[in-house]
Design an enzyme around this catalytic site. Structure first.
Site, PDB file in Angstrom:
ATOM      1  N   ASP A   1      59.495  35.071  13.657  1.00 23.06           N
ATOM      2  CA  ASP A   1      58.433  35.103  12.638  1.00 23.06           C
ATOM      3  C   ASP A   1      58.831  34.277  11.421  1.00 23.06           C
ATOM      4  O   ASP A   1      59.913  34.495  10.877  1.00 23.06           O
ATOM      5  CB  ASP A   1      58.198  36.527  12.104  1.00 23.06           C
TER       6      ASP A   1
ATOM      7  N   CYS B   1      55.875  42.693  10.976  1.00 24.21           N
ATOM      8  CA  CYS B   1      55.094  41.471  10.740  1.00 24.21           C
ATOM      9  C   CYS B   1      54.332  41.573   9.422  1.00 24.21           C
ATOM     10  O   CYS B   1      54.249  40.623   8.651  1.00 24.21           O
ATOM     11  CB  CYS B   1      54.077  41.249  11.854  1.00 24.21           C
TER      12      CYS B   1
ATOM     13  N   CYS C   1      64.237  34.742  14.706  1.00 25.81           N
ATOM     14  CA  CYS C   1      63.697  36.094  14.819  1.00 25.81           C
ATOM     15  C   CYS C   1      62.258  36.094  15.324  1.00 25.81           C
ATOM     16  O   CYS C   1      61.707  37.152  15.627  1.00 25.81           O
ATOM     17  CB  CYS C   1      63.763  36.812  13.478  1.00 25.81           C
TER      18      CYS C   1
ATOM     19  N   CYS D   1      53.633  36.170  16.206  1.00 26.42           N
ATOM     20  CA  CYS D   1      52.703  36.759  17.171  1.00 26.42           C
ATOM     21  C   CYS D   1      51.359  37.037  16.512  1.00 26.42           C
ATOM     22  O   CYS D   1      51.146  36.752  15.337  1.00 26.42           O
ATOM     23  CB  CYS D   1      53.304  38.035  17.739  1.00 26.42           C
TER      24      CYS D   1
END
Lengths: 384, 139
Positions: B53, B120, B51, B76
């Site tokens: 993360d 996130c 995915c 990210c």
């Protein structure tokens, strides 16, 4: 800034800009008008058409100007499809979104679409195209070179196979290829390529953005998708964008095959150096690859983070990570060739250009090494 | 990238706030090579490489308080910045206080996140809660 994102877009060549400038405020007349100034603009546009026709090895009346690669692709695909109420289309899983999403739209309108899976190396095999052809097939659209991994597709071979199929079956399958990434590097002779329709655009060849062309082989019937004043043989209505057309032709004129050798050498140097970084993998075949394309996955180093860290170091590149896209899925190209999602998230694409030097690439390599090391230090999944 | 636009404090077009930029380029409390994982009292991991993360947090806990918070994140800029700022927010808090930290607290502290990046920050607080759960489970 070391610019290594030429597959996204190229700067406009100063000579292209110079050629375009008179057509904004001086020779601005509408080429459809009757007075002498208008006739001059018309002549300039037809001169540009001849240059592009010469580049394709075709007749001038087989070239239509558009607003870019996306429009050319849409014109080709919908233009063919609109001749039919339904039918079968063959394309590949790793086409540019301009082709892929046009095909998806047709699918929602009742057309059947086969999306061929490329090999692990990044190639569409002509035998897979042949196997997918049916008597209901109306169109095949396969890109000349992939925009993310640079792999060069066997267009001439596929085109030949389609011709043979048509001959043996009395069918009229049309063959389109999107050549936006290939234009500056590969043979663009439409006869050799065995294509019926070919897309090019200005923004990848040091020409202007918003400028494109579509080669339409004599005898291939397209229905227009834009309606209006009937310009471009009624296929693309709208007052001609004279500066863009002049710029596109000048850019084609300036294509210099000498830079192919230089870029190939720099590419090979860059690939060799970057693959020395541990746990790295080249995406797409090393052979039959565009001279300017480097696409590598660095395990554990997420692409968006890497792009932003490299930007801070003065290097412009791109990634197949989901975080840089509009969806949450990583690159459809990398997934289509069987790359794992994890490595797709960790991919970086560097695309070279005419002006890049060995010194720039050396500097970029050392910055990339340190950025990857830095990001891996923070990474929850990187294991040495 | 319309869906990435955010009303933030930037005038240079960067999609992330200055706080995110600072934490992304100068991450706090990253677990370094010479940190010994065995010295920590609890660990929490969330996410998956597929995915894009993965967050991992290590806690030192003394008298029901978080005395140290180290982390590693694959992801990210917003994922990295979220974990970094969360480490600063959690250190010194009691386990109950830390457990109550929400995604919104993280987003607010970061000066906002683009809508697409909200997930996130949600992951950060979940990684922390998993670590606290891990600690409480061991007791």
């Amino acid at each position: 800034m070391i610019y290594l994102d030429h597959a996204s877009t190229t700067p406009v060549d100063p000579q292209v800009l110079k050629a375009m400038l008179p057509y904004f405020s001086n020779a601005f007349a509408n080429p459809s008008s009757l007075y002498r100034d208008a006739l001059k603009t018309r002549a300039a546009i037809e001169g540009a058409r001849e240059k592009i026709a010469k580049f394709f090895g075709c007749n001038s009346n087989e070239v239509i100007f558009t607003s870019g690669g996306t429009e050319s692709d849409n014109m080709a695909i919908f233009g063919v499809a609109k001749n039919h109420r339904k039918g079968h289309i063959i394309t590949s899983q790793f086409e540019h979104p301009a082709v892929l999403n046009a095909c998806r739209e047709l699918e929602s309108m009742g057309f059947r679409v086969t999306y061929l899976k490329p090999t692990r190396d990044g190639f569409i095999r002509s035998q897979d195209v042949i196997s997918a052809l049916t008597r209901n097939t109306i169109l095949v659209s396969i890109m000349y070179a992939n925009n993310e991994i640079g792999t060069i597709q066997p267009i001439s071979e596929i085109g030949k196979a389609i011709k043979t199929f048509n001959k043996n079956n009395g069918t009229a399958v049309v063959f389109h290829s999107d050549a936006c990434q290939a234009t500056g590097y590969l043979d663009m002779n439409v006869t050799k390529l065995n294509v019926d329709l070919l897309t090019i655009n200005g923004s990848k060849i040091y020409g202007p953005k918003g400028a494109g062309a579509l080669f339409i082989k004599a005898g291939i019937k397209l229905k227009p998708i834009i309606f209006g004043g009937g310009q471009e043989r009624s296929l693309r209505s709208g007052t001609e964008n004279t500066p863009a057309i002049i710029g596109l032709a000048k850019a084609v004129d300036l294509i210099d095959r000498k830079s192919v050798k230089k870029e190939t050498e720099l590419r090979d140097f860059m690939i060799d150096e970057l693959l020395k970084i541990e746990k790295s993998e080249l995406n797409g075949s090393r052979n039959n690859r565009l001279p300017n394309n480097v696409n590598i996955s660095f395990d554990g180093a997420e692409g968006e983070s890497a792009v932003l860290y490299l930007d801070r170091e003065g290097i412009a590149c791109s990634t197949g990570s989901a975080c840089s896209s509009k969806s949450l899925e990583p690159s459809h190209v990398l997934l289509s060739i069987g790359q794992t999602k994890e490595r797709a998230h960790c991919s970086l694409r560097f695309t070279l250009g005419r002006k890049n030097t060995k010194m720039e690439i050396q500097k970029a390599v050392s910055k990339i090494e340190s950025v990857i090391k830095n990001i891996r230090q923070m990474s929850a999944i990187y294991e040495k | 990238m319309k869906n990435n636009k955010l009303q933030n404090d930037r005038t240079d077009g960067w999609i992330y706030s200055k706080v995110v930029e600072d934490h992304f380029f100068n991450p706090r409390n990253v677990l370094l090579d010479d940190d010994r994982e065995s010295e920590f009292d609890a660990v929490g991991v969330i996410g998956s490489p597929a995915c894009g993360d993965v967050m991992k947090v290590w806690l030192k806990i003394k008298n029901d308080k978080i005395t140290d918070f180290k982390w590693k994140t694959f992801g990210c800029a917003s994922a990295i910045a979220s974990t970094s700022i969360l480490s600063e927010m959690a250190i010194g808090k009691t386990l109950d206080q830390a457990n109550a930290l929400s995604a919104k607290d993280i987003i607010d502290a970061l000066g906002g996140l683009p809508p697409k990046k909200i997930h996130c920050s949600i992951m950060g607080d979940r990684a922390l809660r998993l670590a606290i759960e891990d600690y409480r489970g061991k007791k």
